[in-house]
Design a protein around this motif. Sequence first.
Motif, mmCIF file in Angstrom:
data_model
loop_
_atom_site.group_PDB
_atom_site.id
_atom_site.type_symbol
_atom_site.label_atom_id
_atom_site.label_comp_id
_atom_site.label_asym_id
_atom_site.label_seq_id
_atom_site.Cartn_x
_atom_site.Cartn_y
_atom_site.Cartn_z
ATOM 1 N N VAL A 239 38.624 -27.266 48.690
ATOM 2 C CA VAL A 239 38.404 -28.679 48.375
ATOM 3 C C VAL A 239 38.889 -29.572 49.514
ATOM 4 C CG1 VAL A 239 39.099 -30.562 46.853
ATOM 5 C CG2 VAL A 239 38.406 -28.368 45.880
ATOM 6 N N LEU A 240 40.091 -29.329 49.993
ATOM 7 C CA LEU A 240 40.628 -30.154 51.070
ATOM 8 C C LEU A 240 39.922 -29.877 52.393
ATOM 9 C CD1 LEU A 240 44.390 -29.938 50.115
ATOM 10 C CD2 LEU A 240 42.911 -31.942 49.932
ATOM 11 N N GLY A 241 39.516 -28.626 52.588
ATOM 12 C CA GLY A 241 38.750 -28.309 53.793
ATOM 13 C C GLY A 241 37.450 -29.075 53.855
ATOM 14 N N ALA A 242 36.803 -29.285 52.692
ATOM 15 C CA ALA A 242 35.556 -30.044 52.657
ATOM 16 C C ALA A 242 35.778 -31.501 53.030
ATOM 17 C CB ALA A 242 34.939 -29.959 51.259
ATOM 18 N N ALA A 243 37.010 -31.986 52.874
ATOM 19 C CA ALA A 243 37.340 -33.355 53.279
ATOM 20 C C ALA A 243 37.818 -33.420 54.724
ATOM 21 C CB ALA A 243 38.416 -33.917 52.354
ATOM 22 N N GLY A 244 37.751 -32.296 55.444
ATOM 23 C CA GLY A 244 38.104 -32.270 56.859
ATOM 24 C C GLY A 244 39.569 -32.050 57.144
ATOM 25 N N LEU A 245 40.324 -31.538 56.168
ATOM 26 C CA LEU A 245 41.751 -31.331 56.353
ATOM 27 C C LEU A 245 42.075 -29.853 56.526
ATOM 28 C CD1 LEU A 245 43.051 -33.765 53.596
ATOM 29 C CD2 LEU A 245 43.124 -34.136 56.069
ATOM 30 N N ARG A 246 43.053 -29.570 57.370
ATOM 31 C CA ARG A 246 43.596 -28.218 57.483
ATOM 32 C C ARG A 246 44.661 -28.039 56.409
ATOM 33 N NH1 ARG A 246 43.633 -30.017 62.815
ATOM 34 N NH2 ARG A 246 45.887 -30.355 62.717
ATOM 35 N N THR A 247 44.910 -26.810 56.021
ATOM 36 C CA THR A 247 45.951 -26.516 55.047
ATOM 37 C C THR A 247 46.854 -25.417 55.570
ATOM 38 O OG1 THR A 247 44.512 -24.941 53.885
ATOM 39 C CG2 THR A 247 44.537 -27.208 53.067
ATOM 40 N N VAL A 248 48.119 -25.474 55.171
ATOM 41 C CA VAL A 248 49.076 -24.430 55.536
ATOM 42 C C VAL A 248 49.830 -24.005 54.277
ATOM 43 C CG1 VAL A 248 49.369 -25.225 57.895
ATOM 44 C CG2 VAL A 248 50.880 -26.096 56.130
ATOM 45 N N PRO A 249 50.162 -22.724 54.143
ATOM 46 C CA PRO A 249 50.919 -22.261 52.976
ATOM 47 C C PRO A 249 52.392 -22.614 53.104
ATOM 48 C CG PRO A 249 50.474 -20.428 54.449
ATOM 49 C CD PRO A 249 49.775 -21.617 55.040
ATOM 50 N N LEU A 250 52.976 -23.086 52.004
ATOM 51 C CA LEU A 250 54.404 -23.402 51.959
ATOM 52 C C LEU A 250 55.063 -22.478 50.933
ATOM 53 C CD1 LEU A 250 54.270 -27.317 51.913
ATOM 54 C CD2 LEU A 250 54.425 -25.790 53.895
ATOM 55 N N PRO A 251 56.074 -21.713 51.335
ATOM 56 C CA PRO A 251 56.646 -20.708 50.445
ATOM 57 C C PRO A 251 57.427 -21.316 49.284
ATOM 58 C CG PRO A 251 57.913 -20.858 52.469
ATOM 59 C CD PRO A 251 56.700 -21.706 52.673
ATOM 60 N N LEU A 252 57.470 -20.566 48.182
ATOM 61 C CA LEU A 252 58.205 -20.946 46.984
ATOM 62 C C LEU A 252 59.332 -19.960 46.724
ATOM 63 C CD1 LEU A 252 55.130 -21.495 44.645
ATOM 64 C CD2 LEU A 252 56.579 -23.325 45.493
ATOM 65 N N LEU A 257 59.405 -25.405 45.909
ATOM 66 C CA LEU A 257 59.184 -25.243 47.342
ATOM 67 C C LEU A 257 60.501 -24.935 48.041
ATOM 68 C CD1 LEU A 257 56.679 -28.070 48.395
ATOM 69 C CD2 LEU A 257 56.261 -25.620 48.285
ATOM 70 N N VAL A 258 60.471 -23.990 48.954
ATOM 71 C CA VAL A 258 61.658 -23.626 49.719
ATOM 72 C C VAL A 258 62.154 -24.852 50.480
ATOM 73 C CG1 VAL A 258 62.463 -22.262 51.684
ATOM 74 C CG2 VAL A 258 61.072 -21.197 49.902
ATOM 75 N N PRO A 259 63.455 -25.131 50.458
ATOM 76 C CA PRO A 259 63.966 -26.332 51.136
ATOM 77 C C PRO A 259 63.523 -26.418 52.590
ATOM 78 C CG PRO A 259 65.686 -25.347 49.781
ATOM 79 C CD PRO A 259 64.517 -24.392 49.752
ATOM 80 N N ARG A 288 64.909 -29.714 43.570
ATOM 81 C CA ARG A 288 63.716 -29.552 44.395
ATOM 82 C C ARG A 288 62.745 -30.731 44.217
ATOM 83 N NH1 ARG A 288 63.531 -24.182 46.073
ATOM 84 N NH2 ARG A 288 65.743 -23.669 46.408
ATOM 85 N N ARG A 289 62.696 -31.286 43.029
ATOM 86 C CA ARG A 289 61.862 -32.465 42.820
ATOM 87 C C ARG A 289 62.379 -33.623 43.670
ATOM 88 N NH1 ARG A 289 59.157 -32.347 37.457
ATOM 89 N NH2 ARG A 289 59.822 -34.477 37.012
ATOM 90 N N THR A 290 63.688 -33.803 43.672
ATOM 91 C CA THR A 290 64.299 -34.865 44.468
ATOM 92 C C THR A 290 64.061 -34.635 45.955
ATOM 93 O OG1 THR A 290 66.011 -35.250 42.805
ATOM 94 C CG2 THR A 290 66.480 -35.998 45.045
#
Length: 496
Positions: A239-252, A257-259, A288-290
């Motif tokens: 979905v984001l790729g179709a809008a022209g954006l790159r994506t990267v994985p963020l570990p959990l 999300l890992v600090p 983590r929310r904060t």
Amino acid sequence: MTVSRTTSGAGEGAGERGGEGAADDADGGSGTAWTDAWEVTLASAPARRRGRVLQSALREAVRSGRLAAGTRLPSSRELAADLGVSRGLVTDAYEQLTAEGYLRSGQGSGTWVGDAVRAAARGTRDRAPHPPGARADFVPGTPDLSLFPRAAWGATHRAVLARLPHRALGYPDPRGLPQLRTALAALLTRRRGVAADPERLLVCSGVAQAMTLLGFALRGRGVRTVGLEDPGSPENMAVLGAAGLRTVPLPLDAEGLVPGAAARAGVGAVVTTPAHQFPSGIAYSAARRTELLDWARSVDGFVLEDDYDGDFRYDRAPVGALQGLDPERVAYMGSVSKSMAPGLRIGWLLAPRELTEELVERKRTMDLGNPVLEQALLADFVEQGGYDRHLRRCRLAYQRRRDTLIAALDEHFPGTEVSGIAAGLHIIAVLPGRYGPEARFLERAAAAGVALQALAYHGTARPDDGRVRLVMGYAHQSPSDITRGVRMLADAVARG
């Protein structure tokens, strides 16, 4: 680490370019034309993670169709040289994806994208992950459509159609019908703790359209890379790729999300499911929310919150939405796809103030607004209490089904661990190593007509402890079907 996706138009003819490269060089070609279709940069990734990053990038390129079935890949030697890594790392990646069915190889003939991927990719695009003809189906993602309140919906439909003025059937406000926006704002404030201004709420055709709109708006602000939870939904990348954006994985980890993950990746926005992370099933901790909000404020970034099943919590009241803590940094998305039926194609987006006008204009040019009658119908259904009654009915049914699935796994697969909070429409089941290896387990299940989905489908992590990790959906099955399906699976595994 940075994973760069296909540049505009690069996906077209990828298979043809691969074939030409192979013709030029018997060992797989120079790789130049092939790497025009996708690129992965590993230099900034920790050495111990480079293999996983490469495997993830290749896997997603195949799934999304950027590497089409029949495309010949560069030789391991040439790809290693292009990426600046060891040949062994590339060889391991090729072997792993060949074992998973994404690639195929032959003695002296090179490595190719497997033909079996065509059906898998088509199923993802069609959003029809449940295989037809399966005798038991544990693929997650669908509510019980037989619970749809047909009688109440039909009565509301007749009442709304009778009183809807003729002028209301003209071109609608692209933000959505005012009655529905007001009703949704009140509902979301009451049930999910959001800060809901009807003037900043857009009615969309589900979360996919909401995220597409946000993707275009973010790109217009100069954002080029967005972080995705790992594991997470593979659809978000497309979905984001179709809008022209790159994506990267963020570990959990077990809290979210890992600090520091977003800061290290240098992203301008993060897509997250904090109330009930998909697919791991955790709820983000308060800390983590904060931290996530602090990161967004520090970089003038945004959090894209997908509250896909926030109403279904079985052991306590649901955790409120992240958006309520900072409406100017969090774009909140939701829909009736899990609560009622995905075929209704109705969702919503609560936008930060600075993005609202651009999102409204994008929505107008995209489709001129959602159908008026369906909006008026849902508004009336919410206002008259029908939506709350339906949620109560579903919550009781789904809690029972979750309990049934856990009990059946405990009986037929002793030692199985179920992780995540008691919520949603799926569980993570980790079966002991004696039932592995995972690939063989999945083969036996498929041969017996039991549809399953591995946790590995959703992320880059590949634990080597030999255990079988499954994402198992239960909401769309009756308790008796769940029990029968687990028994069938146990029989298939026992037969070997």
